[in-house]
Design an enzyme around this catalytic site. Structure first.
Site, PDB file in Angstrom:
ATOM      1  N   ARG A  57     -15.008   2.245   1.225  1.00 25.81           N
ATOM      2  CA  ARG A  57     -14.228   1.189   0.560  1.00 25.81           C
ATOM      3  C   ARG A  57     -15.077   0.674  -0.585  1.00 25.81           C
ATOM      4  NH1 ARG A  57     -10.805  -3.694   3.129  1.00 25.81           N
ATOM      5  NH2 ARG A  57      -9.414  -1.921   3.273  1.00 25.81           N
ATOM      6  N   ASP A  68       2.080  -8.126  -1.014  1.00 25.21           N
ATOM      7  CA  ASP A  68       0.625  -8.130  -0.789  1.00 25.21           C
ATOM      8  C   ASP A  68       0.066  -9.364  -1.498  1.00 25.21           C
ATOM      9  OD1 ASP A  68      -2.031  -7.446  -0.203  1.00 25.21           O
ATOM     10  OD2 ASP A  68      -2.173  -5.958  -1.811  1.00 25.21           O
ATOM     11  N   ARG A 105      -2.034   1.885  11.312  1.00 25.86           N
ATOM     12  CA  ARG A 105      -3.233   2.380  10.618  1.00 25.86           C
ATOM     13  C   ARG A 105      -4.008   3.309  11.563  1.00 25.86           C
ATOM     14  NH1 ARG A 105      -5.383  -0.489   6.242  1.00 25.86           N
ATOM     15  NH2 ARG A 105      -6.858   1.237   6.191  1.00 25.86           N
ATOM     16  N   CYS A 134       0.522  -5.276   3.826  1.00 22.82           N
ATOM     17  CA  CYS A 134      -0.646  -4.521   4.304  1.00 22.82           C
ATOM     18  C   CYS A 134      -1.606  -5.411   5.085  1.00 22.82           C
ATOM     19  CB  CYS A 134      -1.354  -3.871   3.131  1.00 22.82           C
ATOM     20  SG  CYS A 134      -1.944  -5.064   1.924  1.00 22.82           S
ATOM     21  N   GLN A 167      -3.552   3.121   3.545  1.00 22.57           N
ATOM     22  CA  GLN A 167      -2.503   2.130   3.786  1.00 22.57           C
ATOM     23  C   GLN A 167      -1.134   2.766   3.571  1.00 22.57           C
ATOM     24  OE1 GLN A 167      -2.986  -1.253   4.762  1.00 22.57           O
ATOM     25  NE2 GLN A 167      -0.828  -0.952   5.186  1.00 22.57           N
ATOM     26  N   HIS A 196      -4.926   2.574  -2.472  1.00 20.35           N
ATOM     27  CA  HIS A 196      -5.197   2.401  -1.041  1.00 20.35           C
ATOM     28  C   HIS A 196      -4.377   3.443  -0.277  1.00 20.35           C
ATOM     29  CE1 HIS A 196      -6.527   0.656   2.576  1.00 20.35           C
ATOM     30  NE2 HIS A 196      -6.030  -0.563   2.491  1.00 20.35           N
TER      31      HIS A 196
END
Ligand code: CP
Ligand code: NVA
Length: 305
Positions: free
Chosen positions: A102, A224, A292, A264, A132, A129
């Site tokens: 990340r 988001d 996830r 998310c 996700q 992402h």
């Protein structure tokens, strides 16, 4: 494909294969029958930013699969600071079987992949992402039975999560709409690439500034944070611009009766989403977060076996 850095790197068939695998692994998990498909494999997890979902779901994914995961905090690695990314990549390739990273800057995860001889997974960058998006696709598939022809509307910032969601919708034949404030568009090259992909799959991409129009008749409403990690100095300005883009009960009432609401997470309740919606009957927030685990198990098995 050695790595998982962006959705467009994968064909729709490959993405479908990973999703099918994720569904199969989820069924096994439900029956308490996890098969150790990645016995003795180790995933290193490099974090330049905080995380709950990505950190815990990847760690648990490796445990379910009979392997292990190593958490490397920003202070420990100092990616590109204590040591060059190329050197980190070559050293870590000699210790573990895959890396998840990340990062702040997307080019850093690309650099890691360029020099590593093992699979590199993008666990969020400033640009996208993809992990996700994979779990979002899994959630939509479960809730709506298909991705093809589903109307997905993203309300808010044209950010990393929006980019990967648009890309997976374009790949899988879902209709993607975004409503963002002027000046907060997704990057132009990402839009052009998404439109090209959509042409080949029967998907469509609409770019709007009107949240009501975007919400109208949607099957999925997605939002988001207005202020992503690394944007704290813009917080004040953003909090002035974004309030008309809140996903609240009024906006949800414009979507289809059986619409689902996705986020998310982490959520900023009272900003981009209200409590009433986040905890209401349309909310898919927690099954989405849970997925996830399963989507990434599918991805890990795909990359490592
Ligand atoms: N959605 C997501 O990536 O959450 P974390 O930042 O907690 O990993
Ligand atoms: N857009 C958010 C997503 C967090 C999972 C961020 O980058 O902070």
């Amino acid at each position: 494909m050695k790595d998982f850095l962006t959705i467009p790197d994968y064909s729709s068939q490959e993405l479908q294969t990973i999703l099918d695998l994720a569904l199969q692994l989820k069924e096994e998990w439900k029956k308490d029958g996890n098969i150790p498909r990645l016995q003795d494999k180790v995933l290193a997890m490099i974090f330049q930013k905080p995380s709950l979902r990505t950190r815990v779901s990847f760690d648990m994914a490796m445990r379910h699969l009979g392997g292990d995961a190593l958490y490397l905090s920003p202070a420990e690695i100092g990616l590109g600071e204590r040591e060059s990314i190329a050197d980190v990549a070559r050293v870590i390739s000699g210790y573990v079987d895959a890396v998840m990273a990340r990062v702040f800057e997307h080019r850093h995860v690309e650099e890691l992949a360029r020099w590593a001889s093992i699979p590199v997974i993008n666990g969020l960058s400033d640009y996208n992402h993809p992990c996700q998006a994979l779990s979002d696709a899994l959630t939509i598939l479960e809730k709506k039975g298909t991705l093809k022809g589903v109307h997905v509307s993203f309300i808010g910032d044209g950010n990393n999560v929006a980019v990967s969601l648009m890309q997976i919708c374009a790949k899988m034949g879902a209709h993607f709409t975004i409503a963002n404030p002027p000046g907060y568009d997704m990057p132009a090259p990402a839009i052009q690439e998404g439109q090209k992909i959509a042409e080949g799959s029967g998907a469509s991409i609409r770019l709007l500034h009107d949240p009501q129009k975007a919400a109208n008749n949607a099957d999925v409403l997605y939002t988001d944070t207005w202020i992503s990690m690394g944007q704290s100095e813009e917080a004040k300005k953003r909090r002035k611009v974004f309030p008309p883009f809140q996903v609240n009960q009024k906006l949800v009432s414009l979507a289809k009766e059986d619409a689902i609401v996705m986020h998310c997470l982490p959520a900023h309740r009272g900003e981009e989403i209200t409590d009433e919606v986040a905890d209401g009957p349309h909310s898919a927030l927690f099954p989405q977060a849970h997925n996830r685990l399963h989507a990434q198990k599918g991805l890990l098995v795909h990359l490592l076996t």
